[in-house]
Design an enzyme around this catalytic site. Structure first.
Site, PDB file in Angstrom:
ATOM      1  N   MET A 296       0.779  -1.169   0.119  1.00 56.76           N
ATOM      2  CA  MET A 296      -0.015   0.193  -0.049  1.00 56.76           C
ATOM      3  C   MET A 296       0.779   1.286  -0.024  1.00 56.76           C
ATOM      4  O   MET A 296       1.998   1.253  -0.255  1.00 56.76           O
ATOM      5  CB  MET A 296      -0.925  -0.048   1.302  1.00 56.76           C
ATOM      6  CG  MET A 296      -1.996  -1.325   1.257  1.00 56.76           C
ATOM      7  SD  MET A 296      -2.753  -1.224  -0.120  1.00 56.76           S
ATOM      8  CE  MET A 296      -4.207  -0.233   0.184  1.00 56.76           C
ATOM      9  N   CYS A 297       0.336   2.285   0.622  1.00 58.29           N
ATOM     10  CA  CYS A 297       1.075   3.546   0.414  1.00 58.29           C
ATOM     11  C   CYS A 297       1.072   4.269  -0.922  1.00 58.29           C
ATOM     12  O   CYS A 297       0.996   3.574  -1.875  1.00 58.29           O
ATOM     13  CB  CYS A 297       2.365   3.620   0.831  1.00 58.29           C
ATOM     14  SG  CYS A 297       2.881   3.175   2.527  1.00 58.29           S
ATOM     15  N   GLY A 298       0.733   5.465  -0.925  1.00 58.40           N
ATOM     16  CA  GLY A 298       0.473   6.372  -2.032  1.00 58.40           C
ATOM     17  C   GLY A 298       1.631   7.299  -2.238  1.00 58.40           C
ATOM     18  O   GLY A 298       1.933   8.008  -1.058  1.00 58.40           O
TER      19      GLY A 298
ATOM     20  N   ARG B 100      -4.993   4.101  -0.113  1.00 58.30           N
ATOM     21  CA  ARG B 100      -3.734   3.754   0.033  1.00 58.30           C
ATOM     22  C   ARG B 100      -3.017   3.926   1.502  1.00 58.30           C
ATOM     23  O   ARG B 100      -1.708   3.520   1.529  1.00 58.30           O
ATOM     24  CB  ARG B 100      -2.840   4.170  -1.000  1.00 58.30           C
ATOM     25  CG  ARG B 100      -2.981   3.861  -2.405  1.00 58.30           C
ATOM     26  CD  ARG B 100      -1.997   4.220  -3.349  1.00 58.30           C
ATOM     27  NE  ARG B 100      -2.227   3.410  -4.799  1.00 58.30           N
ATOM     28  CZ  ARG B 100      -1.400   2.118  -4.823  1.00 58.30           C
ATOM     29  NH1 ARG B 100      -0.536   1.960  -4.029  1.00 58.30           N
ATOM     30  NH2 ARG B 100      -1.536   1.516  -5.888  1.00 58.30           N
TER      31      ARG B 100
ATOM     32  N   ASN C  36       1.353   9.109   1.279  1.00 64.86           N
ATOM     33  CA  ASN C  36       0.193   8.713   2.149  1.00 64.86           C
ATOM     34  C   ASN C  36       0.421   7.439   2.736  1.00 64.86           C
ATOM     35  O   ASN C  36       0.712   6.409   1.829  1.00 64.86           O
ATOM     36  CB  ASN C  36      -1.059   8.715   1.254  1.00 64.86           C
ATOM     37  CG  ASN C  36      -2.246   8.447   2.084  1.00 64.86           C
ATOM     38  OD1 ASN C  36      -2.234   8.190   3.376  1.00 64.86           O
ATOM     39  ND2 ASN C  36      -3.508   8.357   1.236  1.00 64.86           N
TER      40      ASN C  36
END
Lengths: 350, 502
Positions: free
Chosen positions: A1-3, A30, A173
């Site tokens: 995940m993570c943006g 995310r 994010n």
């Protein structure tokens, strides 16, 4: 995940933070509300000859006294203030963000080709590993990191990101999976001019960490991404490799590909891999790094995380999602996805 | 004979209903357990070493072997072994010899280390579908690259020191011709050539039969300097100075005269039938400076074209010694742990001197890292590695590659009976008796050893893939991928790893 998302205006025209806030918030799926952050280059023109040192203080008594003492021993504090913040209902204020504009005493650091940078790097390491209740999270010239535990829009509003203007912006994010969400663990990670946002996990962290630690860096943020900033500082700044070559060291071609290269290139790549084997990064990652001259985006060697690139005239965008780029710039052209390990570079043209 | 004899160790029996009197047991046992009397197979169990040769060769599975129950009065301090050693020494007044590795029941640290595997957030990598890189270069590496940019082209100014290129981080350690048979050594040489790796010649020189595989051989120089001349040095792909050995730190080597047959005498350059004794110290090495001089002399003699390794036994201050070796111009430091095997060692040394390889790797790796020179010199670990998990854990603790010894002999038939020093090895390994040596077909033997290396290599790839790593560089020294299970805090600190659950 993570943006992740990054943008550079190659002409160094400065953009305010409102559109990147919008782009990052678009990628809320995310994140988990446990970390978000922004970095912008060119935001402190009034102090363009000072290191802007951003610190999280637990309180302004002992930790701050200690940091003041350390900074004053190694240089001059030109100006300092609490970073202006604005209360947000969904964001718990855990630290006091403070900024110093600092000039190191060059003559205190001898035997190095970049005395000021080495001085400040050592200060950051010293403060982060010895002063309880203080964490330096940004230390470059004319740039600043703004991050906290919270959703992208709350963190942006907390610092009022739209009030800053920069020619490079990175934003992140966070969806923490390895370590807890805390302010220091939010991205971007920064050291001197290097700022890093990262989506993924670095399975080679143990090896990478030991390598940078053997060269005077200390990992104190309990998160794998921190090491990427130090790797770039070590190999890019101190060893003098250009950014594309640093990417080749961190995400090199496979041996089978190297074996097939023309002789001279093969010799170089073999030397690069042998020299920087401990810096090779493994695991799923998509990373964007900024320095004052430009940004570099790249993924791991088998591309286990997404990365999208878009261009519009002088602007280059790199992000986890095409939609994030499009909401920032509906007129964006030439959207493409780079190959695994291939560096995407946007340099300022002066 | 006031002391009498100690009881026999093993009890052999034959199921007479099954036995077809083919006499294979009689022919195969070099220790003389079986003999024929009046068409009957008579057993002398006292001579048995539990080498299992007879059992393996019996077509009817008619032979049974048991450790014989001991009827001493049980006592927690005065164990059977302690008592029997006293009895034997009271009788002989001699040092007790032993073969193979440490036989004391120390905890095995490897078995208290667990590896990591990816789940959900970081995908594991499937080595059957994705590239997995185990290629390892052993030798000096530059601290940083020196290059110039010319018209957009990169001009490399750094000249790489010679490195050994390994397709897999598994090498075969030094076992000399003399200690083991030519057919055993030839099997190992063919195996490393097949699998793209290297073997050590030991301190016995290099027999002509090994010449075709010399590009996969590391020649050794021990204190006795047996078989060493310029031709020998030039044949090796690398040169190794042996200072110490894990099974017997602090002492030299001894090959009994009865193992010095014509061929061994010729290869070692010593008289036929003479004892080959390596002194405890090298008489030209009494300091790191002396060592550095020898390292550089060897490099000079071979035109600076070959890496030079230095092998030491894992001892208490191994890290500081290794750091000195790293600065002596040596290209790799070999650390041999106290569970390492041997053809012959005083039992008191084998079982009591040295430290485990796991702690030694971690300590050396950490010291070199603290000094900022870890990547400039290679670490080769050996001494008691039993499987691919031990291999993976060694690398995660900081080794570049490992030497295997006993495991490769087991792949040739060895059953770890521990009687190598007697020269009667029924498997044709630790012997020079022609009728025993010929029991090994080096083509078959090499395939078994190569299979072992291939099997470990496959398993290592899988373990790496599970941990989300596709390059061996990223496993090396990656303590994050290890956790200690039921290890005390002191040891966790030496190993620089966290406890399970952390």
């Amino acid at each position: 995940m993570c943006g992740i998302i990054g943008v550079i205006d190659r002409t160094m025209a400065r953009m305010d933070g409102s559109s990147i806030k919008k782009a990052l918030s678009l990628m809320d799926e995310r994140g988990s509300g446990e970390g978000a952050g922004y970095v912008a280059y060119g935001i402190y023109p009034d102090y363009s000859d000072c290191y802007a040192i951003h610190v999280f203080f637990d309180n302004l008594l002992e930790p701050k006294t200690n940091v003041d003492r350390i900074l004053q021993k190694w240089g001059r504090i030109v100006y300092q203030e609490e970073i202006p913040t604005y209360e947000q209902p969904n964001l718990k204020r855990e630290h006091i963000p403070w900024r110093y504009f600092f000039k190191p005493y060059t003559d205190l650091m001898v035997g190095t080709t970049n005395p000021d940078d080495d001085n400040v790097k050592r200060l950051v390491m010293t403060i982060n590993s010895t002063v309880e209740g203080a964490l330096v999270f940004s230390s470059g010239i004319n740039l600043g990191v703004f991050k906290a535990s919270g959703w992208p829009e709350d963190v942006a509003n907390f610092y009022r990101i739209e009030d800053y203007k920069g020619y490079i912006w990175l934003a992140h994010n966070r969806y923490p999976t390895n370590t807890s969400g805390w302010w220091g663990g939010a991205h971007p990670f920064n050291l001197l001019d290097w700022s890093v946002v990262h989506n993924g996990e670095i399975t080679s962290y143990g090896t990478n960490r030991r390598y940078v630690e053997s060269h005077g860096y200390q990992c104190t943020m309990s998160t794998d991404t921190e090491v990427v900033a130090y790797l770039f500082d070590l190999i890019g700044r101190r060893h003098g490799l250009p950014s594309d070559m640093v990417v080749e060291a961190l995400a090199p071609p496979f041996w089978d590909e190297i074996d097939e290269m023309p002789e001279k290139q093969e010799e170089f790549m073999r030397a690069l891999r042998l020299t920087y084997g401990p810096a090779l990064m493994n695991g799923p990652f998509a990373i964007v790094i900024a320095t004052k001259d430009g940004i570099v985006g790249f993924t791991d060697r088998i591309k286990l995380r997404p990365l999208v690139v878009g261009e519009n005239d002088s602007k280059l965008y790199i992000s986890s999602e095409e939609a994030a780029i499009r909401i920032m710039d509906p007129d964006v052209e030439r959207i493409y996805m780079p190959r695994a390990g291939e560096p995407v570079i946007g340099r300022v043209t002066q | 004979m006031s002391l009498g004899s100690v009881p026999l160790k093993y009890k052999i029996s034959i199921d007479r209903d099954q036995c077809m009197k083919c006499m294979r047991c009689v022919d195969n046992c070099s220790y003389g357990v079986y003999r024929i009397e009046d068409d009957k197979i008579i057993i002398d169990s006292r001579k048995c070493t539990a080498c299992h040769r007879c059992i393996s060769m019996c077509p009817r599975d008619a032979i049974m072997l048991q450790e014989r129950p001991v009827d001493y009065r049980s006592h927690p301090l005065w164990t059977t072994e302690a008592r029997e050693d006293v009895i034997n020494q009271a009788r002989s007044g001699k040092i007790i010899l032993s073969g193979m590795g440490n036989a004391v029941d120390y905890p095995i640290i490897f078995d208290r280390l667990v590896l990591d595997a990816c789940q959900v957030t970081n995908p594991s990598i499937d080595p059957l579908r994705e590239p997995m890189e185990l290629r390892t270069y052993i030798g000096k590496k530059p601290e940083k690259l020196d290059f110039t940019m010319k018209d957009g082209d990169v001009e490399l100014n750094t000249k790489l020191a010679p490195n050994l290129k390994l397709d897999t981080p598994i090498m075969i350690g030094h076992m000399s011709y003399g200690a083991i048979s030519l057919n055993a050594q030839l099997s190992l040489a063919k195996a490393v050539a097949k699998t793209g790796t290297f073997m050590g010649t030991g301190e016995g020189g290099m027999h002509e039969a090994i010449y075709p595989y010399q590009d996969h051989s590391i020649v050794q120089i021990a204190s006795g300097r047996f078989g060493v001349d310029i031709d020998y040095l030039e044949r090796g792909a690398a040169i190794e100075i042996k200072v110490g050995q894990g099974a017997k730190p602090g002492i030299g080597g001894h090959l009994p005269g009865e193992k010095v047959c014509a061929d061994v005498s010729c290869t070692r350059m010593i008289p036929l039938g003479s004892d080959a004794i390596s002194p405890a110290p090298h008489h030209d090495i009494y300091s790191i400076e002396d060592l550095a001089q020898l390292v550089r002399s060897l490099k000079e003699a071979t035109n600076w074209e070959k890496p030079v390794f230095v092998k030491i036994a894992a001892v208490h201050n191994v890290a500081a010694i290794a750091a000195g070796i790293a600065r002596s111009s040596a290209d790799a430091v070999v650390i041999d742990g106290f569970k390492g095997g041997t053809g012959a060692a005083p039992k008191v040394f084998r079982d009591n001197v040295g430290i485990p390889i796991e702690a030694a790797i971690a300590a050396v790796d950490q010291k070199l890292n603290d000094q900022g020179i870890r990547n400039e010199v290679s670490i080769i670990a050996s001494g008691g590695l039993r499987n691919s998990a031990d291999l993976a854990k060694s690398i995660a603790l900081g080794a570049d590659a490992v030497y295997i010894g006993t495991a490769s002999l087991i792949a040739l038939g060895c059953r770890v009976c521990g009687s190598c020093y007697r020269g009667l090895c029924p498997w044709g390994i630790a012997t020079q008796r022609p009728e025993l040596v010929e029991r090994i077909d080096s083509d078959v033997g090499s395939e078994n050893v190569a299979n072992l290396i291939r099997g470990w290599t496959l398993e290592l790839s899988e373990l790496m893939g599970a941990a989300g790593l596709n390059s061996i560089e990223s496993l090396r020294g990656n303590r994050e991928r290890l956790r200690g299970y039921m290890l005390d805090e002191g040891l966790l600190d030496v190993l620089k790893i966290e406890s399970v659950g952390a």
